[in-house]
Design a protein around this motif. Structure first.
Motif, PDB file in Angstrom:
ATOM      1  N   PRO A   1       0.835  -1.206   0.000  1.00 39.83           N
ATOM      2  CA  PRO A   1       0.000   0.000   0.000  1.00 39.83           C
ATOM      3  C   PRO A   1       0.871   1.259   0.000  1.00 39.83           C
ATOM      4  O   PRO A   1       1.990   1.241   0.509  1.00 39.83           O
TER       5      PRO A   1
ATOM      6  N   GLY B   1       0.386   5.681   0.366  1.00 47.81           N
ATOM      7  CA  GLY B   1      -0.434   6.883   0.467  1.00 47.81           C
ATOM      8  C   GLY B   1       0.183   7.954  -0.405  1.00 47.81           C
ATOM      9  O   GLY B   1       0.138   7.895  -1.625  1.00 47.81           O
TER      10      GLY B   1
ATOM     11  N   THR C   1       5.332   9.954   1.509  1.00 48.97           N
ATOM     12  CA  THR C   1       6.184  10.887   2.262  1.00 48.97           C
ATOM     13  C   THR C   1       6.908  10.146   3.384  1.00 48.97           C
ATOM     14  O   THR C   1       7.644  10.760   4.148  1.00 48.97           O
ATOM     15  N   GLY C   2       6.652   8.859   3.491  1.00 50.09           N
ATOM     16  CA  GLY C   2       7.251   8.071   4.566  1.00 50.09           C
ATOM     17  C   GLY C   2       8.765   8.143   4.512  1.00 50.09           C
ATOM     18  O   GLY C   2       9.356   8.335   3.446  1.00 50.09           O
TER      19      GLY C   2
ATOM     20  N   SER D   1       4.569  16.751   7.815  1.00 48.65           N
ATOM     21  CA  SER D   1       4.243  16.518   6.403  1.00 48.65           C
ATOM     22  C   SER D   1       2.753  16.618   6.153  1.00 48.65           C
ATOM     23  O   SER D   1       2.264  16.170   5.127  1.00 48.65           O
TER      24      SER D   1
ATOM     25  N   THR E   1      -1.142  11.167   3.857  1.00 41.00           N
ATOM     26  CA  THR E   1      -2.527  10.711   3.902  1.00 41.00           C
ATOM     27  C   THR E   1      -2.857  10.109   5.267  1.00 41.00           C
ATOM     28  O   THR E   1      -1.968   9.689   6.008  1.00 41.00           O
TER      29      THR E   1
ATOM     30  N   SER F   1       1.553   7.932  13.090  1.00 39.29           N
ATOM     31  CA  SER F   1       2.308   9.183  13.034  1.00 39.29           C
ATOM     32  C   SER F   1       1.981  10.113  14.196  1.00 39.29           C
ATOM     33  O   SER F   1       0.872  10.097  14.728  1.00 39.29           O
TER      34      SER F   1
HETATM   35  C1  LIG Z   1       9.324  16.547   5.523  1.00 44.50           C
HETATM   36  C2  LIG Z   1       8.710  15.419   6.266  1.00 44.50           C
HETATM   37  C3  LIG Z   1       8.287  15.604   7.566  1.00 44.50           C
HETATM   38  C4  LIG Z   1       7.725  14.543   8.270  1.00 44.50           C
HETATM   39  N1  LIG Z   1       7.300  14.778   9.532  1.00 44.50           N
HETATM   40  C5  LIG Z   1       6.729  13.778  10.235  1.00 44.50           C
HETATM   41  C6  LIG Z   1       6.263  14.011  11.561  1.00 44.50           C
HETATM   42  O1  LIG Z   1       6.343  15.117  12.097  1.00 44.50           O
HETATM   43  N2  LIG Z   1       5.713  12.976  12.217  1.00 44.50           N
HETATM   44  C7  LIG Z   1       5.582  11.750  11.649  1.00 44.50           C
HETATM   45  O2  LIG Z   1       5.059  10.857  12.296  1.00 44.50           O
HETATM   46  N3  LIG Z   1       6.000  11.499  10.388  1.00 44.50           N
HETATM   47  C8  LIG Z   1       6.584  12.487   9.671  1.00 44.50           C
HETATM   48  N4  LIG Z   1       7.011  12.237   8.404  1.00 44.50           N
HETATM   49  C9  LIG Z   1       6.892  10.887   7.838  1.00 44.50           C
HETATM   50  C10 LIG Z   1       5.617  10.633   7.010  1.00 44.50           C
HETATM   51  O3  LIG Z   1       5.114  11.815   6.482  1.00 44.50           O
HETATM   52  C11 LIG Z   1       4.552   9.936   7.795  1.00 44.50           C
HETATM   53  O4  LIG Z   1       4.993   8.639   8.132  1.00 44.50           O
HETATM   54  C12 LIG Z   1       3.204   9.812   7.068  1.00 44.50           C
HETATM   55  O5  LIG Z   1       2.226   9.286   7.934  1.00 44.50           O
HETATM   56  C13 LIG Z   1       3.258   8.942   5.838  1.00 44.50           C
HETATM   57  O6  LIG Z   1       2.064   9.124   5.109  1.00 44.50           O
HETATM   58  P1  LIG Z   1       1.995   8.819   3.544  1.00 44.50           P
HETATM   59  O7  LIG Z   1       0.590   9.003   3.116  1.00 44.50           O
HETATM   60  O8  LIG Z   1       2.991   9.580   2.824  1.00 44.50           O
HETATM   61  O9  LIG Z   1       2.354   7.264   3.541  1.00 44.50           O
HETATM   62  P2  LIG Z   1       3.386   6.461   2.640  1.00 44.50           P
HETATM   63  O10 LIG Z   1       4.738   6.972   2.809  1.00 44.50           O
HETATM   64  O11 LIG Z   1       2.844   6.350   1.276  1.00 44.50           O
HETATM   65  O12 LIG Z   1       3.269   5.037   3.340  1.00 44.50           O
HETATM   66  C14 LIG Z   1       3.714   4.848   4.655  1.00 44.50           C
HETATM   67  C15 LIG Z   1       3.334   3.449   5.107  1.00 44.50           C
HETATM   68  O13 LIG Z   1       1.944   3.330   5.184  1.00 44.50           O
HETATM   69  C16 LIG Z   1       1.493   2.196   4.485  1.00 44.50           C
HETATM   70  N5  LIG Z   1       0.141   2.530   4.032  1.00 44.50           N
HETATM   71  C17 LIG Z   1      -0.254   3.611   3.305  1.00 44.50           C
HETATM   72  N6  LIG Z   1      -1.587   3.582   3.131  1.00 44.50           N
HETATM   73  C18 LIG Z   1      -2.048   2.465   3.744  1.00 44.50           C
HETATM   74  C19 LIG Z   1      -3.338   1.875   3.897  1.00 44.50           C
HETATM   75  N7  LIG Z   1      -4.439   2.441   3.390  1.00 44.50           N
HETATM   76  N8  LIG Z   1      -3.443   0.725   4.578  1.00 44.50           N
HETATM   77  C20 LIG Z   1      -2.337   0.124   5.120  1.00 44.50           C
HETATM   78  N9  LIG Z   1      -1.099   0.635   5.004  1.00 44.50           N
HETATM   79  C21 LIG Z   1      -0.956   1.797   4.330  1.00 44.50           C
HETATM   80  C22 LIG Z   1       2.528   1.992   3.436  1.00 44.50           C
HETATM   81  O14 LIG Z   1       2.564   0.649   2.998  1.00 44.50           O
HETATM   82  C23 LIG Z   1       3.784   2.352   4.167  1.00 44.50           C
HETATM   83  O15 LIG Z   1       4.257   1.270   4.907  1.00 44.50           O
HETATM   84  C24 LIG Z   1       7.587  13.287   7.670  1.00 44.50           C
HETATM   85  C25 LIG Z   1       8.006  13.095   6.368  1.00 44.50           C
HETATM   86  C26 LIG Z   1       8.577  14.146   5.661  1.00 44.50           C
HETATM   87  C27 LIG Z   1       9.014  13.918   4.255  1.00 44.50           C
END
Ligand SMILES: Cc1cc2nc3c(=O)[nH]c(=O)nc-3n(C[C@H](O)[C@H](O)[C@H](O)COP(=O)(O)OP(=O)(O)OC[C@H]3O[C@@H](n4cnc5c(N)ncnc54)[C@H](O)[C@@H]3O)c2cc1C
Ligand code: SF4
Ligand code: SF4
Lengths: 436, 483
Positions: free
Chosen positions: B69, B71, B74-75, B135, B140, B149
């Motif tokens: 999966p 989102g 940004t992970g 982020s 998402t 998060s």
């Molecule tokens: C500049 C920056 C700042 C950040 N700051 C923070 C912060 O302050 N705190 C923090 O906690 N994180 C932070 N992060 C990390 C990141 O943004 C978080 O982990 C965020 O929750 C990831 O969301 P995403 O939608 O990008 O998920 P993705 O990166 O696309 O996926 C993350 C994980 O979620 C899984 N996933 C996605 N959707 C689903 C679904 N529907 N069902 C099951 N699994 C799923 C994926 O398989 C993957 O393992 C930051 C990242 C950046 C780049």
């Protein structure tokens, strides 16, 4: 951050001339914070159509992993150049400079189908480069727009059949008079003289927005400014630079620098956000070319003076208008004002000075989908982006929609017409003109 | 290795022609996320309904291909990377808010809804979604759930798990199950709590019921300015021991705050050694009392304490913090964000230790962190073109984490284990601890087709399927960290 699976095993797909360099694209740390601000990502939801993905494709091409083929060209073409990503990006990625250079590579290295090539050549090298030709074609278009032929064609549904209907709706209504006729003229300041400005009339501006140019002159005069329209000025080259035709853009830039150098003035003003942002970028544009070592100094002088008309008037402080309007309106930030030039408060200040009560829409700085010739080339996608915009516009329930760029005005007018909204679309300067 | 055309054809039949990517040019755009790992998927699908997700999962099971999966990508720990190839399920088109229940302060959302969009959408009811990762304008809610998060306001309101009450989940065999619901508690095992933080290895969240909080009546944001990082660190300890409950308590060291200030003009003084960004929220009177208490404590060691005068100054102070990683990106071609946790009382010695580690490896390390809950984010700068420097970066990162564990902390606060830290998980847990986790994993995901080779060290995870590892994965940064 140029980390990819294969550490650059191949030769770069780019040529040396006008190349997106590692120094430019490596500023992207692919954090993804720009994604939701990108109109094409919001509509299509794919990485290829996102700022991060486009930068990554540029890196892949430079590493030789991705050819400058149909896929690369499609995704780079679809970028609106709205620069919303640049505003969103905390890393200061110079996205505009990256994408313009990527397009320059496409121009050098990719063969478009012959019809597309011919049209591009006709528009960029022909119409926009040569004001006599532009005037001739504009007259033909004006004749068409007012003729029985247009009515007959519309009635026949022919345009719909060929998918051209949205395009026809977008074509500007050609003005009665053209601004070219006033080149070389000087318009005196009214009241106490506060300075002198030189106006760029613009190519499309001159034939399709002559009334706006006249309103601009009146508003500047009313604010104590003497206005000149230097002879010999031409198209600013924005559309060429955005299309990757940097040599043509350079020729036009040099021409404008020469034309405006002849006159001493406090500022070079424009009422088109796209022209302003292109002119403010002349130093970068000319830096790439060896012929321009001499022009470089003049380019810097030129760029220092370029101002959007709203920016200049707000800096100067406008005189209180004689007939303040008691109106409610909403303001759409043109991308090339808000994102490219970071001007957001000046146009709003001017509207308030004109007596307008501002009702802010959601996301006033989301692109309307106009983006130069984008709405003509990517009709469907531009239409979807416009729909998103019109939802926000309609929710304000005002009947005046104001913006500060000619391209946006056309696109928003077609959006208003499509929804049948009882709403007028105007330029900030036209509103201010009414108040004086 | 591209997919057999029959799989692609079936995916198109399920999700629609334009919802499937299978050309190499397109797949390369899904080899990355916000972190430093890379691996190529074999297809990317954008489902629009739960039913489509279930059918895709069943197809993958039948064909024996992995599902990952994603989102917004940004992970920071490689969670959304298809380490063994297979199908990426992208949720960018499953992004509707399904229901807003104002009375009960709940919303039901599809997983692709962007965190900040939800808060904007419910703001008109005076509500918001509390988890606020930096982020948040892009990530998402599905990703937030998977990574559990947090953000600056975690200190007061907890992490994502404290704000999710129900989940609709598609299991790896294609069944659709419901965990929890709108009530805060549900009988039996707390499967919702168990699922949050599982990094996409137990099931796929297709609908998420979240709590919405009331916007606070009053907010005060303070900036305490210090001459040394030590003074700031001591103040963190003092604030917490005096029982001040800040909504957020963030620390930036001198190097980081200067970098941020240059990029964002947030209002941090360039000549200071460290700043603390403190936020207080609640009823007006309570906030006023707390403000006085905080200022008194800070003034013992601070050079100056400023209080944001209005909303725009508040926003500016926060913009600096929220864009800090990016601001660092301006001056360094690459950075490696570490994510470790320490007891708050150990903040001062940990910062000293990080300084020593930076010297030892001749690296620049910036410190920015959620000081209130001891969640560190050391930013290690490196140039990816220099392999030796990358080695040192990786080693420094590991040493920092080892120190966190030695003082009783943890190897991740909020960015997850993913593929980045899977190899060092055994540093935290005994083999028996890991066995329990592994057995729970296997109950849900026995064939290991869902997000394989994440969280657990390679030697443990999915032994039976390891042999068929995807070739591209071998070239990626597989061994945790940006090697
Ligand atoms: C500049 C920056 C700042 C950040 N700051 C923070 C912060 O302050 N705190 C923090 O906690 N994180 C932070 N992060 C990390 C990141 O943004 C978080 O982990 C965020 O929750 C990831 O969301 P995403 O939608 O990008 O998920 P993705 O990166 O696309 O996926 C993350 C994980 O979620 C899984 N996933 C996605 N959707 C689903 C679904 N529907 N069902 C099951 N699994 C799923 C994926 O398989 C993957 O393992 C930051 C990242 C950046 C780049
Ligand atoms: S926000 Fe900037 S650094 Fe981040 S992915 Fe977008 S362009 Fe790259
Ligand atoms: S310029 Fe606009 S359309 Fe192009 S990538 Fe940036 S945000 Fe997207």
């Amino acid at each position: 951050m140029p980390l990819s699976i294969e550490p650059a095993p191949h030769a770069s797909c780019f040529s040396a001339h006008d190349r997106p360099t590692w120094e430019l694209y490596s500023t992207c740390v692919h954090c993804g914070l720009c994604l939701q601000q990108c109109p094409t990502y919001r509509v299509l939801g794919t990485e290829m159509e996102s700022p991060r993905g486009r930068i990554y494709q540029v890196m892949l091409a430079d590493e030789g992993r991705l050819p400058i083929g149909d896929a690369f060209v499609t995704h780079i073409d679809r970028c609106l150049g709205c620069l919303a990503c640049q505003t969103a990006c905390p890393s200061g990625v110079p996205y505009g400079h990256i994408v313009e250079r990527a397009r320059a590579q496409i121009e050098q290295r990719y063969h478009r189908p012959w019809l597309a090539s011919w049209v591009r050549h006709f528009v960029y090298a022909g119409l926009l480069g040569d004001y006599k030709k532009l005037a001739r074609w504009a007259r033909r278009l004006r004749w068409y727009q007012h003729s029985w032929l247009a009515r007959a064609v519309r009635a026949s549904g022919l345009l719909k059949l060929f998918g051209l209907a949205p395009m026809e709706a977008l074509a500007p209504q050609v003005s009665q008079a053209f601004s070219f006729e006033d080149f070389g003229a000087m318009f005196p300041a009214r009241g106490e003289r506060r300075g002198r400005v030189a106006l760029l009339a613009g190519c499309v501006g001159s034939v399709a927005f002559d009334p706006l140019n006249r309103a601009t002159i009146r508003v500047l005069q009313a604010n104590g400014l003497e206005v000149i329209m230097p002879e010999g000025q031409g198209c600013c080259g924005a559309l060429h630079a955005h299309a990757g035709r940097r040599e043509e853009a350079r020729t036009l830039a040099r021409n404008n620098i020469r034309a405006f150098e002849q006159w001493s003035c406090d500022a070079i003003v424009t009422n088109a956000a796209g022209c302003g942002s292109a002119m403010k970028d002349y130093v970068d544009l000319l830096a790439g070319s060896s012929e321009d070592s001499e022009t470089a100094a003049s380019a810097q002088e030129f760029v220092k003076k370029v101002r959007d008309v709203t920016e200049y008037l707000a800096e100067l402080g406008v005189r209180p208008p004689a007939h303040p309007l008691a109106l409610r309106a909403t303001y759409q930030d043109p991308c090339h004002l808000a994102h490219a030039q970071r001007i957001r408060s000046a146009p709003r200040e001017l509207l308030r000075a004109a007596g307008v009560e501002l009702v802010e829409m959601q996301h006033p700085d989301y692109c309307c989908g106009s983006a130069g010739v984008y709405n003509v080339v990517e009709v469907e996608l531009a239409g979807q982006i416009l729909e998103e915009k019109m939802d926000d516009v309609a929710a304000t329930s005002v009947n005046l929609l104001v913006t500060a760029n000619t391209g946006c005005m056309l696109q928003l007018r077609s959006g208003v017409a499509r929804r049948g909204l009882p709403m007028q679309v105007k330029h900030v300067i036209e509103v201010l003109d009414e108040a004086y | 290795m591209l997919f057999a055309s029959s799989i692609v054809r079936q995916l198109r039949k399920i999700a629609g022609r334009d919802a499937v990517l299978s050309a190499r040019e397109d797949l390369m755009l899904y080899e990355y996320d916000g972190g430093v790992q890379r691996a190529l998927p074999q297809a990317v699908v954008f489902p629009q309904t739960t039913e489509q997700v279930a059918r895709i999962v069943k197809l993958a099971g039948k064909e024996g291909v992995p599902i990952v999966p994603r989102g917004a990508g940004t992970g920071l720990s490689g969670g959304a990377i298809a380490r063994k190839g297979g199908i990426i399920l992208g949720f960018s088109r499953m992004n509707k808010i399904l229901e807003v229940d104002v009375g009960n302060q709940r919303a039901i959302v599809q997983p692709g809804v962007v965190n900040l969009d939800l808060s904007h959408a419910v703001a008109k009811h005076g509500l918001y979604f509390a988890p606020d990762p930096s982020s948040q304008k892009a990530c998402t809610i599905g990703g937030n759930v998977a990574e559990n998060s947090g953000g600056p306001h975690t200190l007061a309101y907890g992490v994502t798990v404290n704000h999710v009450t129900g989940l609709e989940v598609v299991l790896p065999d294609g069944r659709v199950v419901q965990f929890g619901g709108k009530p805060a508690e549900s009988p039996g095992y707390d499967l919702t709590g168990f699922f949050v933080g599982s990094e996409g290895t137990l099931g796929i969240a297709t609908a998420i019921t979240v709590k919405l909080m009331r916007l606070p009546e009053s907010v005060a944001t303070l900036l305490a300015i210090f001459d040394s990082i030590d003074a700031a660190a001591q103040t963190v300890v003092a604030l917490t021991s005096e029982g001040v409950t800040a909504a957020a308590l963030e620390l930036l060291d001198g190097w980081t705050l200067r970098t941020v200030e240059e990029a964002m003009h947030a209002g941090y003084p360039m000549d200071s050694g460290a700043v603390l960004l403190i936020e207080l929220e609640g009823m007006r009177e309570a906030v006023d009392d707390q403000k006085a208490a905080v200022i008194a404590v800070c003034n013992r060691l601070a050079r100056e304490v400023r209080v944001a005068k209005d909303e725009s100054e508040r926003q500016r102070l926060w913009a600096g913090r929220k864009n800090a990683f990016g601001a660092v990106g301006r001056i360094s071609p690459s950075y490696y964000v570490q994510d470790g946790v320490i007891p708050r009382t150990r903040v001062p010695d940990t910062l000293r230790r990080i300084e020593e580690i930076a010297k030892k490896y001749s690296l620049t390390i910036g410190n920015i962190f959620h000081a209130g809950d001891g969640n560190l984010h050391p930013l290690i700068l490196f140039d990816s073109r220099d392999p030796a420097q990358m080695e040192r970066t990786l080693a420094a990162g590991k040493e920092i984490l080892a120190y966190c564990i030695s003082v009783g902390g943890s190897i991740t606060g909020e960015h997850g284990v993913g593929m980045e830290k899977s190899e060092i998980l055994p540093l935290m847990f005994t083999p028996s601890d890991l066995d329990v986790m592994q057995r729970l994993h296997d109950v849900f995901n026995p064939a290991c087709l869902l997000n394989p080779q994440k969280i657990f060290p390679m030697a443990r995870s999915c032994r039976e399927t390891n042999a068929a590892a995807h070739p591209a994965a071998g070239l990626a940064f597989t061994q945790g960290g940006p090697a």
